[in-house]
Design an enzyme around this catalytic site. Structure first.
Site, PDB file in Angstrom:
ATOM      1  N   SER A   1      -2.819   3.063   3.391  1.00 57.54           N
ATOM      2  CA  SER A   1      -1.936   1.902   4.351  1.00 57.54           C
ATOM      3  C   SER A   1      -2.502   1.729   5.904  1.00 57.54           C
ATOM      4  O   SER A   1      -2.606   2.691   6.519  1.00 57.54           O
ATOM      5  CB  SER A   1      -0.448   2.284   4.278  1.00 57.54           C
ATOM      6  OG  SER A   1       0.045   1.970   5.513  1.00 57.54           O
TER       7      SER A   1
ATOM      8  N   CYS B   1       3.680 -11.678   3.439  1.00 59.40           N
ATOM      9  CA  CYS B   1       4.848 -11.720   4.461  1.00 59.40           C
ATOM     10  C   CYS B   1       4.806 -12.932   5.358  1.00 59.40           C
ATOM     11  O   CYS B   1       3.670 -13.359   5.644  1.00 59.40           O
ATOM     12  CB  CYS B   1       4.315 -10.383   5.356  1.00 59.40           C
ATOM     13  SG  CYS B   1       5.155 -10.322   6.788  1.00 59.40           S
TER      14      CYS B   1
ATOM     15  N   GLU C   1      -6.023  -8.303   4.356  1.00 62.15           N
ATOM     16  CA  GLU C   1      -5.572  -9.432   5.080  1.00 62.15           C
ATOM     17  C   GLU C   1      -6.678  -9.957   5.908  1.00 62.15           C
ATOM     18  O   GLU C   1      -6.672 -11.098   6.027  1.00 62.15           O
ATOM     19  CB  GLU C   1      -4.562  -8.465   6.001  1.00 62.15           C
ATOM     20  CG  GLU C   1      -3.899  -9.637   6.921  1.00 62.15           C
ATOM     21  CD  GLU C   1      -3.251  -8.740   8.218  1.00 62.15           C
ATOM     22  OE1 GLU C   1      -2.576  -7.682   7.944  1.00 62.15           O
ATOM     23  OE2 GLU C   1      -2.997  -9.332   9.251  1.00 62.15           O
TER      24      GLU C   1
ATOM     25  N   HIS D   1       0.826  -1.212   0.030  1.00 64.99           N
ATOM     26  CA  HIS D   1       0.011  -0.077   0.067  1.00 64.99           C
ATOM     27  C   HIS D   1       0.877   1.257   0.160  1.00 64.99           C
ATOM     28  O   HIS D   1       1.180   2.010   1.160  1.00 64.99           O
ATOM     29  CB  HIS D   1      -1.010  -0.117   1.086  1.00 64.99           C
ATOM     30  CG  HIS D   1      -2.102  -1.059   0.886  1.00 64.99           C
ATOM     31  ND1 HIS D   1      -2.368  -1.955   2.178  1.00 64.99           N
ATOM     32  CD2 HIS D   1      -2.855  -1.330  -0.008  1.00 64.99           C
ATOM     33  CE1 HIS D   1      -3.561  -2.619   1.414  1.00 64.99           C
ATOM     34  NE2 HIS D   1      -3.685  -2.294   0.263  1.00 64.99           N
TER      35      HIS D   1
ATOM     36  N   THR E   1      -2.503  -7.993  11.719  1.00 65.38           N
ATOM     37  CA  THR E   1      -1.108  -7.880  12.074  1.00 65.38           C
ATOM     38  C   THR E   1      -0.657  -6.145  12.324  1.00 65.38           C
ATOM     39  O   THR E   1       0.159  -6.087  13.282  1.00 65.38           O
ATOM     40  CB  THR E   1      -0.161  -8.239  10.900  1.00 65.38           C
ATOM     41  OG1 THR E   1      -0.512  -7.525   9.717  1.00 65.38           O
ATOM     42  CG2 THR E   1      -0.157  -9.676  10.784  1.00 65.38           C
TER      43      THR E   1
ATOM     44  N   ASN F   1      -1.252   0.456   8.470  1.00 64.73           N
ATOM     45  CA  ASN F   1      -0.471   0.625   9.757  1.00 64.73           C
ATOM     46  C   ASN F   1      -0.194   2.149   9.845  1.00 64.73           C
ATOM     47  O   ASN F   1       0.235   2.721  10.812  1.00 64.73           O
ATOM     48  CB  ASN F   1       0.847  -0.161   9.571  1.00 64.73           C
ATOM     49  CG  ASN F   1       1.865   0.045   8.395  1.00 64.73           C
ATOM     50  OD1 ASN F   1       2.434   1.115   8.523  1.00 64.73           O
ATOM     51  ND2 ASN F   1       1.675  -0.508   7.414  1.00 64.73           N
TER      52      ASN F   1
HETATM   53 FE1  F3S Z   1       4.587  -8.141   7.855  1.00 69.43          FE
HETATM   54 FE2  F3S Z   1       4.414  -6.758   9.662  1.00 69.43          FE
HETATM   55 FE3  F3S Z   1       5.467  -5.445   7.707  1.00 69.43          FE
HETATM   56  S1  F3S Z   1       3.039  -8.371   9.068  1.00 69.43           S
HETATM   57  S2  F3S Z   1       4.496  -6.621   6.042  1.00 69.43           S
HETATM   58  S3  F3S Z   1       6.325  -7.443   8.966  1.00 69.43           S
HETATM   59  S4  F3S Z   1       3.964  -4.626   8.905  1.00 69.43           S
END
Ligand code: F3S
Length: 322
Positions: free
Chosen positions: A222, A97, A127, A42, A163, A224
């Site tokens: 995104s 990931c 996800e 993203h 996550t 996060n």
């Molecule tokens: Fe994986 Fe965490 Fe990055 S789940 S894609 S390491 S934000």
């Protein structure tokens, strides 16, 4: 007058770095067309670069020639996509990931054990959609207030999290589930927030508290990045999203710096002062213009070069202010 405080966690997380490396390698190695269904990660700036290297972004598998290469994104893919891709005999390159894959395994395990699965996350996010496919009938809960009395029909439940969820929301949801559902006899809790997310969220809290202005660099798409922004804003109202180098950076800095400092230095009131007036007033009062601390943190899908561009732009502004 201006100083920049950079977070330790800037640039790609390990999962995104791995995904981008695999895509780039595939683009070099492949003879035919390489597609991705929607963005692989993203961040529009990175996607733009990958497109320049011939990655084709498509919204549907229908128009793809059989046996083309399809990249599966870092956040996981719903089962219907995987089945359709296999039917068309597409060559699949999975950049999910590893941490997301681990959460998928936990989700399958809980479902197989006959537990009612609860995912703490946004059901519209790819996800979470992929997790829902692995545990049909699973609940998704995004905030504690969504939890009603006795909503679960099973006596055994398993709770996992997206996550990129925040720890505060995850723990608040878990505690509300326990309070409101005393009939549930067995609860399996897996805190599946990834470590990179935890570190960035801890850091954004400290940074927001120690700077005048906080810039969160990343895309509005995104998950996060949006959560970092939200955490930062709760602590420091002068927290802003900066998507790229062409963004509203100057406007943000201009708006955030002048009036507030004029007031905080006890300069005679009379409305908002422009910067030259401010400096003049401060000098008149025997004061030096104070230093503005600007904190910078990035989302996990923001490349380091983008952060550097923003730092460069702030430094240019610093020169002008001298
Ligand atoms: Fe994986 Fe965490 Fe990055 S789940 S894609 S390491 S934000």
């Amino acid at each position: 007058m201006l100083s920049v405080k950079l977070a330790k966690n800037i640039g790609f997380c390990s999962g995104v770095r791995r995904a981008v490396n695999i895509v780039e390698e595939t683009l070099i190695q492949s003879n035919g067309k390489v597609y991705s269904l929607g963005p692989v990660i993203h961040n529009p700036e990175v996607i733009k670069q990958l497109k320049e290297k011939n990655l084709c972004i498509t919204n549907s598998l229908d128009n793809l020639e059989d046996s083309s290469t399809l990249i599966l994104p870092s956040h996981g893919s719903p089962r219907n996509i995987l089945n359709a891709a296999k039917k068309k005999k597409l060559k699949l390159v999975d950049v999910t990931c590893p941490y997301v894959s681990l959460v998928q395994k936990i989700c399958v395990l809980l479902h197989k054990q006959g537990l009612e699965v609860i995912i703490v996350g946004d059901r519209k996010h790819p996800e979470v959609r992929a997790l829902l496919d692995l545990a049909p009938g699973a609940y998704t809960i995004d905030k504690p207030k969504d939890i009603k009395e006795n909503i679960f029909s099973y006596k055994k439940i398993g709770i996992i999290s997206q996550t990129t969820q925040t720890k505060d929301v995850f723990f608040a949801v878990v505690s509300k589930i326990l309070q409101k559902n005393p009939n549930v006899l067995e609860v399996h809790i897996y805190n599946t927030i990834c470590l990179d997310t935890v570190h960035r969220q801890d850091e954004v809290k400290k940074l927001a508290d120690s700077v005048d202005i906080l810039l969160v660099i990343g895309s509005r798409h995104s998950a996060n990045t949006k959560r970092l922004l939200c955490i930062g804003r709760k602590i420091n109202k002068r927290t802003h999203l900066v998507e790229n180098e062409k963004a509203n950076l100057n406007k943000i800095l201009k708006k955030q710096m002048e009036p507030t400092r004029a007031i905080s230095h006890g300069v005679p009131k009379g409305g908002i002062l422009k910067r030259p007036q401010l400096i003049h007033s401060l000098k008149g009062a025997g004061l030096q213009a104070a230093e503005y601390k600007i904190g910078l943190i990035s989302g996990a899908s923001t490349p380091q070069w983008l952060v550097k561009q923003i730092v460069r732009k702030i430094n240019l502004r610093k020169e002008k202010l001298k």
